[in-house]
Design an enzyme around this catalytic site. Sequence first.
Site, PDB file in Angstrom:
ATOM      1  N   THR A 136       0.828  -1.214   0.000  1.00 13.89           N
ATOM      2  CA  THR A 136       0.000   0.000   0.000  1.00 13.89           C
ATOM      3  C   THR A 136       0.862   1.263   0.000  1.00 13.89           C
ATOM      4  OG1 THR A 136      -1.618  -1.228   1.271  1.00 13.89           O
ATOM      5  CG2 THR A 136      -1.874   1.150   1.246  1.00 13.89           C
ATOM      6  N   LYS A 177       7.289   1.544  12.004  1.00 14.88           N
ATOM      7  CA  LYS A 177       7.303   1.894  13.441  1.00 14.88           C
ATOM      8  C   LYS A 177       7.827   0.757  14.302  1.00 14.88           C
ATOM      9  CE  LYS A 177       3.050   0.215  12.588  1.00 14.88           C
ATOM     10  NZ  LYS A 177       2.018   0.392  11.609  1.00 14.88           N
ATOM     11  N   GLU A 189       9.278  10.043   9.214  1.00 15.25           N
ATOM     12  CA  GLU A 189       8.043  10.815   9.412  1.00 15.25           C
ATOM     13  C   GLU A 189       6.797   9.945   9.278  1.00 15.25           C
ATOM     14  OE1 GLU A 189       7.710  14.416  10.161  1.00 15.25           O
ATOM     15  OE2 GLU A 189       5.919  13.325  10.752  1.00 15.25           O
ATOM     16  N   GLY A 204     -12.742  -3.333   5.556  1.00  8.33           N
ATOM     17  CA  GLY A 204     -11.330  -3.068   5.281  1.00  8.33           C
ATOM     18  C   GLY A 204     -10.715  -2.030   6.213  1.00  8.33           C
ATOM     19  N   LYS A 251       4.381   3.416  18.454  1.00 11.05           N
ATOM     20  CA  LYS A 251       4.402   4.820  18.024  1.00 11.05           C
ATOM     21  C   LYS A 251       4.719   5.763  19.191  1.00 11.05           C
ATOM     22  CE  LYS A 251       1.172   3.870  14.238  1.00 11.05           C
ATOM     23  NZ  LYS A 251      -0.255   3.778  13.875  1.00 11.05           N
ATOM     24  N   GLY A 270      -3.057   4.807   5.355  1.00  7.02           N
ATOM     25  CA  GLY A 270      -3.508   4.839   3.958  1.00  7.02           C
ATOM     26  C   GLY A 270      -2.370   5.171   3.020  1.00  7.02           C
TER      27      GLY A 270
HETATM   28  N1  HSE Z   1      -2.706  -0.026  11.723  1.00  7.09           N
HETATM   29  C1  HSE Z   1      -2.469   1.370  11.923  1.00  7.09           C
HETATM   30  C2  HSE Z   1      -3.747   2.048  12.384  1.00  7.09           C
HETATM   31  C3  HSE Z   1      -1.989   2.100  10.703  1.00  7.09           C
HETATM   32  O1  HSE Z   1      -4.812   1.431  12.452  1.00  7.09           O
HETATM   33  O2  HSE Z   1      -3.669   3.230  12.697  1.00  7.09           O
HETATM   34  C4  HSE Z   1      -0.537   1.961  10.437  1.00  7.09           C
HETATM   35  O3  HSE Z   1       0.243   2.492  11.466  1.00  7.09           O
END
Ligand code: HSE
Length: 449
Positions: free
Chosen positions: A12, A102, A126, A184, A202, A314
């Site tokens: 993606t 991450k 970033e 999704g 994160k 995304g």
């Molecule tokens: N799986 C993560 C989320 C996105 O749902 O925010 C990628 O860091």
Amino acid sequence: MTIGIGLLGLGTVGAGVAEILANPEGRHPLVAELALRRVAVRDLARPRAVPVAAELLTTQAEAVVDDPAVDIVVEVLGGLEPARSLILRAIAAGKPVVTANKAVIARHGEEIAAAAAAAGVYVLLEAAVGGGIPIIEPLKQSLGANRIDRVSGIINGTTNYILSRMAAEGADYGAVLADAQRLGYAEADPAADVQGADAADKIAILTGLAYGGSVPRQAIPTEGIDRLDARDVAYADKLGYVVKLLAVAQRIDSQPGGGDKASGDPDAVLLDVRVHPTLLPRSHPLAGVNGVFNAILVEGDPVGQVMFYGPGAGAGPTASAVVADILNIAGIRQATLPAGSAGGPVGLDPLLAAGSWRRCRLIDGALTTHRNYVRLRTSDEAGVIGRIGTCFGEAGVSIQSIVQFEAHSDAAEIVVITHEVLEERFRQALDAIAALAEVQGVAACLRTL
Ligand code: HSE
């Protein structure tokens, strides 16, 4: 001066990066100088609707890193290995790296940063936190003059989507998760999101940047939303709160009882870093962040509160952050290397490189202070609320509100919100309450801001 890009991964995010590089019109002129040279994929035969020439694809990821035409390595594979080894290989070859990973940075960030500093190359990330939201560079640079008091964020879109729907529809966690998977918005294996590990990765990264030193990723207390009961979301709403999966990193000036001074490392900055479902007052800046959106609130001295909001995942948003990092490196190359130069190590901008500059350590969880929400299942008889109040009072826990929500036959649900209290005192009160004959159980216990 054309700058060669090697892409590790064409999922993606990789496809989003290729899309930007193939369509430079209307973007910064430097984008047109970036040329995709090689792309590592797992399966050459897989059909792909991406603007990448088939001859650039290879299953040999090392060959992408080693290709002399590749100046910057972009790692968007995710996962720990081979991502970590490939990043280290690029660094060893003197090539700057841009990553959206991450997990690898949260666990191997120190090793990678040390290798990058020794080789004189940048590793920029970033896209690793908050997708398209600029938060890494603001913490490194724009907010660099501040003493950071707290970083708190909604940094997982999947769980925020689920919680937003639970709040809006009164629906159960399991039903909303199943629907989110069908639409999704949640992965087939949602464990890393719903159990809080993604948010913990994160906040580990944001902690390192905000406070200038890393904390051990595995030591971050982490609780997800997978055991959250729809009743607590509904009761929180009645009391004026919303439930969010919050990731928090907070500086603690002194530990109760002076325990900080007694520790083996009294000069380290003491931090409370955690991830858990949290009741936020509806007036809190993060309370209105709904759906898959992310937001990070940074509180610093002297800036005050600064909030960053936007799409946290995304293809497009994440690629926006990846390409911004590529442009940072490309811009520095253009400014420092004479045209036609083969490159090589250059002096690193210490703000952009963002190495550690002090030690941090985590506070003992029992010595943290919080407000709490507790739901108790009790029998519905005279004196129960009084006895519960006495248990809290005897442990030195001050109650902000106590409400009986449901009473049918001889059962009741009592919800208590405490004032700020030391965790060990709160636990002491809960043990005493759980031992009361009229109390059938502590059904839920959540932190409250
Ligand atoms: N799986 C993560 C989320 C996105 O749902 O925010 C990628 O860091």
